[in-house]
Scaffold this active site. Structure first.
Site, mmCIF file in Angstrom:
data_model
loop_
_atom_site.group_PDB
_atom_site.id
_atom_site.type_symbol
_atom_site.label_atom_id
_atom_site.label_comp_id
_atom_site.label_asym_id
_atom_site.label_seq_id
_atom_site.Cartn_x
_atom_site.Cartn_y
_atom_site.Cartn_z
ATOM 1 N N GLY A 1 -46.940 -4.340 -61.506
ATOM 2 C CA GLY A 1 -45.669 -4.105 -62.021
ATOM 3 C C GLY A 1 -45.015 -5.932 -62.718
ATOM 4 C CG ASP B 1 -45.117 -1.072 -50.221
ATOM 5 O OD1 ASP B 1 -44.979 -0.628 -50.201
ATOM 6 O OD2 ASP B 1 -46.757 -1.294 -51.193
ATOM 7 C CG ASP C 1 -46.248 0.745 -58.271
ATOM 8 O OD1 ASP C 1 -45.718 -0.276 -57.955
ATOM 9 O OD2 ASP C 1 -47.909 1.790 -57.483
#
Length: 816
Positions: free
Chosen positions: A724, A507, A383
């Protein structure tokens, strides 16, 4: 359920800036003005810095913390509550003649809105809340002075009645029982017996573990007391309350506390249980008269840090000076890149809110908001490396220091720490994490950010700077980049593509040490090409040849295994199952691999155009591009954890906003300015200003994700601020749509804009020189530079050499 064949609508792109039912942009003041307090969700702002931080809503809700929202929180907030922002920083007012009471922010009392008027102005690290009720006007200003460990609450009260007003003023905040959020919220059998508050010499002092040493500044709380204080200046204090239960009442509420209803403080003390900070004063005003008070709330000992702060800062004149200094500080950052285009919404975002969003996300990563509760305590590695990209034009030197910190979070094997904690990071002495915890994309983001930093600063020697690895040894930055590539090249699957490991940015995709990620393959391909260019620049021919050879070998594998009719696949599992094929029933197309095929240069022109057409046909919606489609409903959760989410949410065919900027970049690389602009407008927050009830979240900052057509709440955006999305939205807007990119040799100017634009102008600080750029588009093209002049002299090509630029230089660009 809607068809996955959702055709993109350009309706979002056609909206113009204007007032919604809830607020509007004030670009001159660099504020967002909320004109109705009953926003669909709490609309927030950030105060302070990474030493002393705070979050505040448009109704004065929120919390404060020292350094860490997880381990330094001294003002409480309850997560997932209704309303979602309580408690907070409240001023209650009570008419001593008729007993009526209200709050200076609409909540918490919540008077009827046909009787109560409220305006909130969120600015750059300050918030102003104005209200008027029953002939009494208030203006509350909240901010943290630069470099200080306390916050101001400034209240101005004006009597607009024709008769005198006799008012009682009560302040309120709620202290935590422990600065660690878990101890405060869950371990009550401990934390409700360790705090006590006292009132003395005009100060409330809240002490947690008061019997321990008063080393309050130590971020490691074990073995140290945790101390905070509060005081009121500008009116005589006639009462106080330090017990939450005594102030509110066992069956009371923030809307009707017992003390406010009764009109008198109880002078309650706190000894265990739950503490609060309420100070009571009388404010009597003649018709037309105004009066101001200051609340100072900070950390440390009341008789030391508190007394010093009150003596130095406890004057209205000083508060005014500090607010002006704060504005000047933040506005100077924003001033480094300012634009004027035909689209007001775009200007509001680039000039103020997207830039400010980038700076806040850079500061707090994913650790402090009304959603993130501090459990991501530190700087998420991947990130943060991406977040740096969004702030480089504004704070290049500070960003460079952060980049060095992240480089020192890389292990000697090329992988990275999932989270770097600046407070206890020990480069060279960090234990290696278990193999199953490595993520495949972490250090590959260096190939976006490191060259961008070098280009912004012109410091080519940065590549030779020696930085330690997290565990052992050290290398130059160039060596760190080589090791990052080797990490993925050494971990490949049966088809020679990089393994996905614990995650590959997504993820919810867990491919392990044998399943292969095409997204990471494209990242490695991009990294190899960037590494080759750097090596050539540094005169290291062998390294350049190594990178070229590795890239060509990877290109062969990508072409051999990864194209499926009209799109690039998603991934290949350990058992050989190919995800993201054209004939799949679920997850048949994946956003990331289509756009990164273009960004990395792996796709042929024909493939690039074809896969982007597939993306447009199958993923694009009027509120952004879905991450995948159709939703994942039956795939094995061991690999595709997106199945855990509702269809149309987040990774399961939701509109994940982080990669929207990559879609814009891909279209710009293909020279298609109209499409790039449509995609940008589809997720631009300002375009939702008149759709606030659909979006829900703030229309001035980016959110992590938006509900897709598979959801009944299509268009609802969630998880604002810390995403982000902010960095890539800003970067894609400025470096690709406007096309102004720093390179080591100067400024590259290659706009890719909608052909309806007549042109635009930009003011940009580049290596200490402020330059004015004017772009004209007389032939209404989407891209293509016909001519460039610098201070009247022509420039060949699209690169303006750095040596041609002086402070105040004017660059004229003609498209055609």
């Amino acid at each position: 359920m809607p068809s996955p064949d959702t055709q993109f609508s350009a309706s979002a792109a056609s909206k113009t800036s204007g007032s919604s039912a809830y607020g509007h942009f004030d670009d001159a003041a660099r504020e967002y003005v909320i004109t109705r307090p009953n926003t669909p969700r709490s609309w927030t702002n950030y105060l302070g810095d990474t030493e002393f931080g705070a979050i505040i809503s448009n109704n004065a809700g929120g919390y404060s913390f020292l350094r860490s929202a997880a381990d330094g929180r001294f003002l409480r907030m309850r997560y997932n509550n209704v309303p979602m922002d309580q408690p907070g920083r409240y001023f209650y007012l009570r008419d001593r003649d008729d007993g009526d009471f209200w709050s200076a922010s609409w909540q918490t009392v919540g008077k009827p809105l046909d009787q109560y008027r409220s305006i909130c102005r969120h600015g750059t690290a300050y918030t102003i809340i104005e209200s008027e009720y029953s002939g009494i006007r208030t203006e509350a200003t909240y901010f943290v002075p630069l470099g200080q460990k306390f916050e101001y609450w400034r209240l101005k009260i004006t009597n607009n009645r024709p008769s005198p007003a006799r008012l009682s003023l009560f302040t309120y905040c709620e202290f935590t029982n422990h600065w660690n959020i878990d101890q405060d919220q869950f371990n009550l059998q401990y934390s409700q017996y360790i705090g006590r508050a006292r009132f003395q010499d005009g100060f409330i002092e809240m002490a947690v573990n008061d019997n321990l040493p008063h080393d309050w500044a130590n971020i490691k709380r074990d073995g140290n007391a945790m101390l905070s204080w509060k005081t009121l200046v500008g009116a005589d204090i006639v009462g106080f309350d330090l017990s939450r239960e005594q102030f509110i009442g066992a069956y009371g509420s923030y809307a009707r506390p017992d003390v406010i209803a009764a009109g008198a403080s109880k002078n309650s003390i706190s000894y265990g249980d739950n503490s609060c900070g309420s100070l009571h004063a009388h404010v009597d005003l003649a018709p037309g008269e105004s009066r101001e008070v200051l609340v100072l709330l900070g950390v440390g000992e009341a008789h030391k840090e508190g007394s010093i702060a009150r003596a130095a800062y406890g004057r209205l004149e000083r508060a005014t000076e500090e607010l002006e200094k704060l504005k000047a500080h933040w506005h100077a950052r924003l001033d480094r890149l300012q634009v004027k285009t035909p689209d007001r919404d775009f200007d509001s975002m680039v000039n103020v809110w997207n830039a400010y969003n980038c700076l806040i996300t850079y500061a707090w990563s994913r650790s402090a908001s009304f959603v993130y509760n501090g459990h991501r305590n530190g700087l998420g590695f991947r990130d943060t490396v991406q977040d740096i990209l969004g702030v480089l034009p504004m704070i290049p030197e500070e960003a460079g220091r952060r980049l060095e910190l992240m480089l020192s979070g890389q292990f000697s094997n090329g992988g990275a720490l999932p989270v770097v904690k600046p407070f206890d990071h020990k480069p060279g002495a960090t234990p290696m994490i278990p193999p199953e915890e490595f993520r495949s994309d972490d250090c590959l983001w260096f190939f976006n950010t490191v060259p961008a930093y070098v280009a912004e600063t012109g410091d080519l020697s940065f590549y030779d700077k020696v930085i330690p690895y997290a565990d052992q040894g050290e290398a130059t930055v160039f060596g760190h980049l080589r090791r990052a590539l080797e990490f993925n090249l050494e971990r490949t699957g049966a088809h020679g593509l990089p393994c996905g490991l614990a995650a590959d940015w997504n993820d919810c995709l867990q491919l392990g040490y044998h399943g292969e990620s095409l997204f990471v393959a494209f990242q490695v391909r991009y990294g190899l090409e960037v590494y080759r260019e750097i090596a050539e620049r540094l005169g290291r021919a062998e390294e350049a040849e190594w990178a070229r050879t590795q890239r060509e070998a990877l290109d062969e594998k990508i072409q051999q295994y990864c194209w499926s009719k009209d799109r690039f696949i998603w991934a290949i599992a350990e058992d050989g199952t190919v995800y993201g094929t054209h004939d799949a029933k679920e997850g048949a197309i994946y956003l990331n691999t289509q756009v990164w095929a273009v960004i990395s240069g792996a796709a042929t022109r024909e493939q690039a155009e074809t896969c982007m057409e597939s993306l447009r046909r199958l993923l694009a919606t009027e509120y952004g591009v879905q991450l995948c489609a159709p939703p994942v409903l039956t795939m094995p959760t061991e690999i595709m954890k997106a199945r855990l989410f509702n269809a149309g949410c987040k990774e399961n065919a939701g509109i994940f906003n982080h990669p929207q900027g990559w879609v814009v970049m891909a279209e710009c690389l293909l020279g298609r300015g109209n499409r790039a602009w449509e995609y940008h407008c589809a997720y631009m927050p300002a375009k939702f200003n008149d759709k606030a009830d659909i979006r829900g979240s703030e229309p001035y900052v980016h959110c992590q994700s938006t509900h897709a057509p598979y959801s009944p709440y299509f268009g609802a955006a969630r998880v604002p601020w810390l995403s982000g999305t902010a960095a890539w939205a800003y970067y894609s807007a400025t470096a690709h749509i406007l096309g102004i990119r720093a390179e080591i040799d100067g400024l590259r100017i290659e706009p890719c804009i909608p052909d309806s634009w007549d042109g635009f102008s930009v003011t940009r600080v580049f290596r200490g020189r402020r330059v004015e750029i004017t772009v004209s588009n007389p032939h209404h093209v989407e891209t293509g530079v016909k001519a460039i002049t610098v201070d009247g002299s022509p420039v060949e090509g699209t690169l303006v050499p750095s040596e041609r630029l002086g402070d105040g230089s004017r660059i004229e660009v003609t498209l055609g």
